[in-house]
Enzyme design. Structure first.
Site, PDB file in Angstrom:
ATOM      1  N   GLU A 104      30.095  29.153  39.574  1.00  0.00           N
ATOM      2  CA  GLU A 104      28.755  29.684  39.294  1.00  0.00           C
ATOM      3  C   GLU A 104      28.773  30.682  38.141  1.00  0.00           C
ATOM      4  O   GLU A 104      27.795  30.822  37.416  1.00  0.00           O
ATOM      5  CB  GLU A 104      28.155  30.334  40.547  1.00  0.00           C
ATOM      6  CG  GLU A 104      27.766  29.343  41.638  1.00  0.00           C
ATOM      7  CD  GLU A 104      28.909  28.963  42.563  1.00  0.00           C
ATOM      8  OE1 GLU A 104      30.067  29.378  42.299  1.00  0.00           O
ATOM      9  OE2 GLU A 104      28.659  28.245  43.550  1.00  0.00           O
ATOM     10  N   MET A 131      43.551  44.617  24.535  1.00  0.00           N
ATOM     11  CA  MET A 131      42.755  45.830  24.345  1.00  0.00           C
ATOM     12  C   MET A 131      43.213  46.935  25.297  1.00  0.00           C
ATOM     13  O   MET A 131      43.266  48.111  24.924  1.00  0.00           O
ATOM     14  CB  MET A 131      41.270  45.507  24.557  1.00  0.00           C
ATOM     15  CG  MET A 131      40.349  46.660  24.224  1.00  0.00           C
ATOM     16  SD  MET A 131      40.572  47.253  22.536  1.00  0.00           S
ATOM     17  CE  MET A 131      39.338  46.309  21.662  1.00  0.00           C
ATOM     18  N   LYS A 188      16.053  28.043  52.840  1.00  0.00           N
ATOM     19  CA  LYS A 188      16.091  26.584  52.917  1.00  0.00           C
ATOM     20  C   LYS A 188      14.836  26.007  53.552  1.00  0.00           C
ATOM     21  O   LYS A 188      14.322  24.971  53.103  1.00  0.00           O
ATOM     22  CB  LYS A 188      17.337  26.168  53.707  1.00  0.00           C
ATOM     23  CG  LYS A 188      17.617  24.682  53.640  1.00  0.00           C
ATOM     24  CD  LYS A 188      18.987  24.360  54.253  1.00  0.00           C
ATOM     25  CE  LYS A 188      19.290  22.879  54.097  1.00  0.00           C
ATOM     26  NZ  LYS A 188      20.633  22.555  54.633  1.00  0.00           N
ATOM     27  N   PHE A 205      25.828  31.693  58.738  1.00  0.00           N
ATOM     28  CA  PHE A 205      26.843  31.112  57.862  1.00  0.00           C
ATOM     29  C   PHE A 205      26.350  31.125  56.413  1.00  0.00           C
ATOM     30  O   PHE A 205      25.259  30.664  56.120  1.00  0.00           O
ATOM     31  CB  PHE A 205      27.169  29.680  58.298  1.00  0.00           C
ATOM     32  CG  PHE A 205      28.154  29.015  57.379  1.00  0.00           C
ATOM     33  CD1 PHE A 205      29.445  29.517  57.246  1.00  0.00           C
ATOM     34  CD2 PHE A 205      27.781  27.913  56.615  1.00  0.00           C
ATOM     35  CE1 PHE A 205      30.351  28.930  56.381  1.00  0.00           C
ATOM     36  CE2 PHE A 205      28.682  27.318  55.746  1.00  0.00           C
ATOM     37  CZ  PHE A 205      29.967  27.829  55.636  1.00  0.00           C
ATOM     38  N   GLN A 206      27.154  31.652  55.543  1.00  0.00           N
ATOM     39  CA  GLN A 206      26.850  31.747  54.106  1.00  0.00           C
ATOM     40  C   GLN A 206      25.575  32.511  53.813  1.00  0.00           C
ATOM     41  O   GLN A 206      24.888  32.225  52.845  1.00  0.00           O
ATOM     42  CB  GLN A 206      26.827  30.364  53.460  1.00  0.00           C
ATOM     43  CG  GLN A 206      28.217  29.750  53.434  1.00  0.00           C
ATOM     44  CD  GLN A 206      28.331  28.568  52.495  1.00  0.00           C
ATOM     45  OE1 GLN A 206      27.386  27.821  52.307  1.00  0.00           O
ATOM     46  NE2 GLN A 206      29.507  28.393  51.915  1.00  0.00           N
TER      47      GLN A 206
HETATM   48  C1  LIG Z   1      36.036  40.934  33.937  1.00  0.00           C
HETATM   49  C2  LIG Z   1      36.765  41.994  33.200  1.00  0.00           C
HETATM   50  N1  LIG Z   1      37.868  42.547  33.739  1.00  0.00           N
HETATM   51  C3  LIG Z   1      38.547  43.499  33.068  1.00  0.00           C
HETATM   52  C4  LIG Z   1      38.118  43.931  31.847  1.00  0.00           C
HETATM   53  C5  LIG Z   1      38.869  45.032  31.110  1.00  0.00           C
HETATM   54  N2  LIG Z   1      39.395  44.518  29.841  1.00  0.00           N
HETATM   55  C6  LIG Z   1      38.773  44.723  28.663  1.00  0.00           C
HETATM   56  S1  LIG Z   1      39.557  44.015  27.372  1.00  0.00           S
HETATM   57  C7  LIG Z   1      40.791  43.466  28.373  1.00  0.00           C
HETATM   58  C8  LIG Z   1      41.928  42.689  27.829  1.00  0.00           C
HETATM   59  C9  LIG Z   1      41.534  41.325  27.403  1.00  0.00           C
HETATM   60  O1  LIG Z   1      42.703  40.599  27.150  1.00  0.00           O
HETATM   61  P1  LIG Z   1      42.635  39.235  26.383  1.00  0.00           P
HETATM   62  O2  LIG Z   1      41.573  38.372  26.964  1.00  0.00           O
HETATM   63  O3  LIG Z   1      43.978  38.644  26.291  1.00  0.00           O
HETATM   64  O4  LIG Z   1      42.102  39.674  24.944  1.00  0.00           O
HETATM   65  P2  LIG Z   1      42.867  40.598  23.866  1.00  0.00           P
HETATM   66  O5  LIG Z   1      42.380  41.997  24.048  1.00  0.00           O
HETATM   67  O6  LIG Z   1      44.326  40.464  24.106  1.00  0.00           O
HETATM   68  O7  LIG Z   1      42.416  40.031  22.554  1.00  0.00           O
HETATM   69  C10 LIG Z   1      40.568  43.842  29.698  1.00  0.00           C
HETATM   70  C11 LIG Z   1      41.469  43.537  30.823  1.00  0.00           C
HETATM   71  C12 LIG Z   1      36.941  43.356  31.346  1.00  0.00           C
HETATM   72  N3  LIG Z   1      36.411  43.723  30.192  1.00  0.00           N
HETATM   73  N4  LIG Z   1      36.303  42.375  32.027  1.00  0.00           N
END
Ligand SMILES: Cc1ncc(C[n+]2csc(CCOP(=O)(O)OP(=O)(O)O)c2C)c(N)n1
Ligand SMILES: [Mg+2]
Lengths: 190, 574
Positions: B62, B476, B174, B124-125
């Site tokens: 989803e 990041m 439903k 349920f659900q």
């Molecule tokens: C759903 C979610 N979980 C955690 C984060 C925190 N977060 C921000 S950037 C990042 C790293 C992303 O890694 P990647 O997809 O490999 O991209 P890169 O920064 O290496 O280009 C994380 C864990 C987020 N933004 N979204």
């Protein structure tokens, strides 16, 4: 400067409307001192008075956020107009044979009504503005306050007109922002 | 026991609540919906078989469905629609709803729920999805009576699309889906007109523009629908123009007035210009903390004119001298009309300083994620769409892509939702089948919604080009640990367990290319783009590169790190 601000909010009487409002307040960290709700002369519309504590800018922000809720029809900032406000207090005061007369005398001075008489306590009903209600409580404190319930403040604007024109209730789409604050000038920097 | 096939009433009018739903959506011009069925929404899926003109895209999660609906809406500016069943189906929509609310995306989410008689019994659900989504929707509804359904849908769609757009959820028990329906479909509500901008304030803004020595125009996501007007405004007054992450494309990057993106990973020119400006005119932006840096150090010399439809945004973060409540396009037109005839005013001192700042910043000239992303995004045509995931690759793409048109840049700005980029591109690709929809994703985020590769295959979607920038890290987060946690790398390494991305693509029938140096990448990009169909490109880049310029959290824009303290820089415009 942090102060109490009195707001009235006219809302559609829809499920969860109170949750929407309290959730908004909670999430954004607005400090609500009191909140009271009741139906109005308009079917399907409820009115709520709340006291928000905070800096003026925070309160303006709270109003702007409230106005965005679909079920909020109108927000009134009572600091912009003359208003009357009242609060109802129920208080159970401990009495002894010695204190009984004095307690009743103070109550009379405040025009408090006795709504229940027990062997060791009297229950009073007091209405008034917040100052009067608080003063009454202070007077009673030395005798021993067993329990209190305050409704929180309720307010109406003074004068002969309704706070908002009736079409606002029904139109729904033509909601206007509170005029003097329509664009958040409380936040203006000079 | 089998159910009888759904039967429309002889007149073709909807016979039950579920049919009324589809009739209503069709009446609102909905042609494509994204969803995933389940027990509590089965009558709706049953009724769908009567509506051959509505295309349902079955996602594999989803979250994929709702991000695809968001991608559809972000690219077209039209309503995105998604469906899910009760309980877990509905809760899987929550991230997408929050994402759409933050970025003002017009979205309608329909969920099934348990029959009314079971609501509140922990059936349920059962999930209290209206309660759960209350703070992440613009509004939501539980439909208690099939007769109310058309009216609620018309209102829900109006709310989603009007003013500052956003997501609206309609939860349909439903038994309401199955209830006999005798009414008619409600025609679309007209959208209320935007509030008329106060003429005195518009004139006051023009006066400020006349007097400004160092003006800057800032455009946010609210300007995406008004690119022509805001561009005319900038040109009429000769305003150096900054586009926020959400505003990229609202002003053509080829225009010499463009200064790039502001904020945490903004350009040197944009951030210095804000810090030195004496006037900032902001249209359709909300001065997010990633844009302002430390608020007390934001635009210390500037008077600020803030134009927004949403009165709550005005003065929320940044104190405003002149608030104007109104539609960005309308106000831009009024302000452009107040510029003098003839050439725009010149401000030689200001232009000279801007020109100097434009030469600063930039990315290292050796192989790394920045160079890889530059090579990839430089292949985008003016009409192509670029969708990103969240992380370093996203910021690099935002810095390096050059958009000439609005709504060609799909990114999760406010919520920063990993897993967004790929399914959003699927939605855009379905909306615009002739347009190349490129995805730039990280190795981390791509794996959050990679299951939607199956959606490409299932519907034969040919115009999604996925680029996975593989740095073996949650890059990041690793960068922050490097800069602010003394390189204590805590739970950010993926390299020991990433899949073989080409094999992963292959498992879904998609061809793939891989490159780990500039020369090979150039060739791989050509093959990847030339392939007649969707395809994946994995770019293997060094692990420890950072994104610069960077304004550390809590610092003012003027305190930005212009380049990587550890790496030499190519120089030239960022
Ligand atoms: C759903 C979610 N979980 C955690 C984060 C925190 N977060 C921000 S950037 C990042 C790293 C992303 O890694 P990647 O997809 O490999 O991209 P890169 O920064 O290496 O280009 C994380 C864990 C987020 N933004 N979204
Ligand atoms: Mg990575």
């Amino acid at each position: 400067m942090s102060a109490d601000h009195l707001l009235s909010v006219l809302v559609r009487d829809e499920p969860r409307v109170l949750t929407r409002i309290t959730s908004l307040f909670g999430r954004r960290g607005y400090n609500i001192r009191s909140l009271s709700v009741g139906t109005t002369e308009q079917p399907g519309v409820s009115r709520l008075t709340c006291v928000v504590t905070g800096e003026r800018a925070v309160v303006v922000q709270a109003m702007r956020q409230l106005e965005k809720l679909h079920d909020v029809l109108h927000v009134i900032d009572h600091s912009l107009e003359k208003f009357v406000d009242r609060e109802l207090l129920l208080v159970k005061v401990a009495i002894t044979p010695e204190s009984r007369v004095e307690v009743r005398q103070i109550a009379e001075d405040f025009r408090a009504r006795i709504v229940d008489v027990g062997r060791r306590a009297l229950t009073f009903e007091v209405t008034g503005d917040e100052g009067k209600v608080t003063a009454f409580l202070e007077q009673m404190r030395p005798f021993g306050i067993i329990e209190t319930m305050r409704t929180g403040r309720v307010a109406l604007t003074r004068g002969s007109n309704a706070d908002i024109p009736a079409h606002v209730y029904h139109g729904g789409q033509s909601r206007a922002l509170t005029p003097a604050l329509a664009e958040g000038e409380a936040s203006l920097r000079s | 026991m089998s159910h009888a096939p759904p039967t429309p009433s002889p007149s073709g009018a909807p016979a039950n609540g579920a049919q009324a739903l589809w009739h209503s959506l069709a009446a609102h011009g909905v042609t494509t919906v994204f969803g995933y069925p389940g027990g509590a929404i089965m009558p709706v899926y049953d009724a769908l078989t009567l509506f051959p003109d509505i295309r349902h895209i079955l996602a594999r999660h989803e979250q994929g469905a709702i991000h695809a609906a968001e991608g559809w809406a972000r690219a077209t500016g039209r309503l995105g629609v998604c469906l899910a069943t009760s309980g877990p189906g509905a809760t899987n929509l929550v991230t997408g709803l929050a994402d759409a609310l933050m970025d003002s995306v017009p979205l309608l989410a329909i969920t099934g729920n348990v029959p009314r008689s079971l609501m509140g019994t922990d059936a349920f659900q059962e999930a209290d999805i209206t309660g759960i989504t209350l703070p992440v929707t613009k509004h939501n509804y539980v439909v208690q009576d099939a007769a109310d359904l058309p009216g609620i849908l018309a209102e829900a769609i109006r709310i989603a699309r009007s003013g500052r757009p956003g997501p609206v959820l309609v939860d349909i028990p439903k038994d309401v889906q199955l209830a006999p329906f005798a009414g008619a479909v409600t025609p679309p509500h007209p959208l209320p007109p935007a509030p008329t901008p106060d003429p005195a304030r518009v004139e006051a803004a023009a006066e400020l523009l006349r007097g400004a020595a160092r003006p800057v125009l800032m455009l946010g996501g609210g300007a995406q629908g008004a690119a022509a007007e805001v561009t005319a405004l900038a040109r009429a007054w000769g305003l150096p123009t900054i586009t926020t992450l959400m505003g990229l494309g609202a002003f053509p990057a080829s225009d010499p007035l463009w200064l790039g993106m502001p904020g945490m990973h903004g350009s040197v020119a944009a951030n210095r210009a804000i810090s030195e400006a004496d006037l900032i005119v902001g249209l359709g932006l909300r001065f997010d903390d990633r844009v302002t840096g430390r608020v007390s150090g934001f635009a210390p010399h500037a008077r600020i004119v803030h134009v927004d439809l949403d009165a709550a945004e005005i003065g929320k973060i940044v104190p405003t001298h002149l608030p104007i409540r109104g539609d960005a396009g309308q106000v831009a037109r009024l302000l452009a009309g107040r510029a003098g005839a003839g050439d725009p005013p010149r401000r030689p001192d200001w232009e000279a300083r801007l020109a100097e700042w434009r030469t600063r910043g930039g990315h290292p000239d050796h192989w790394g994620a920045a160079q890889a992303v530059r090579q990839v995004v430089s292949r985008l045509g003016p009409n192509d769409i670029l969708s990103t995931d969240v992380g370093q690759h996203q910021m690099l793409a935002a810095q390096l892509a050059r958009f000439q048109k609005p709504r060609r840049w799909l990114t999760s700005g406010g919520l920063g939702t990993m897993g967004f980029g790929f399914p959003a591109a699927i939605g855009a690709a379905l909306a615009e089948p002739e347009v190349t929809c490129m995805v730039v994703a990280g190795d981390g985020g791509f794996q959050m919604t990679a299951q939607e590769l199956a959606t490409l295959t299932k519907y034969g979607i040919r115009n999604v080009k996925i680029c996975v920038v593989n740095n073996s890290y949650l890059g990041m987060v690793r960068q922050w640990q490097e800069l602010f946690h003394e390189r204590r790398y805590s739970e950010v390494y993926l390299g020991d367990s990433n899949p073989d991305f080409l094999k992963l693509a292959d498992a879904y029938g998609l061809p793939g290319w891989r490159a780990d140096n500039a020369a090979d990448l150039e060739e791989a990009i050509s093959a990847w783009l030339a392939h007649d169909g969707s395809a994946l490109l994995e770019v293997v880049v060094p692990n420890e590169h950072g994104v610069f310029p960077m304004v550390p959290a809590g610092a003012a824009l003027s305190e930005m790190l212009e380049t990587d303290p550890r790496s030499p820089v190519a120089g030239g415009p960022a």
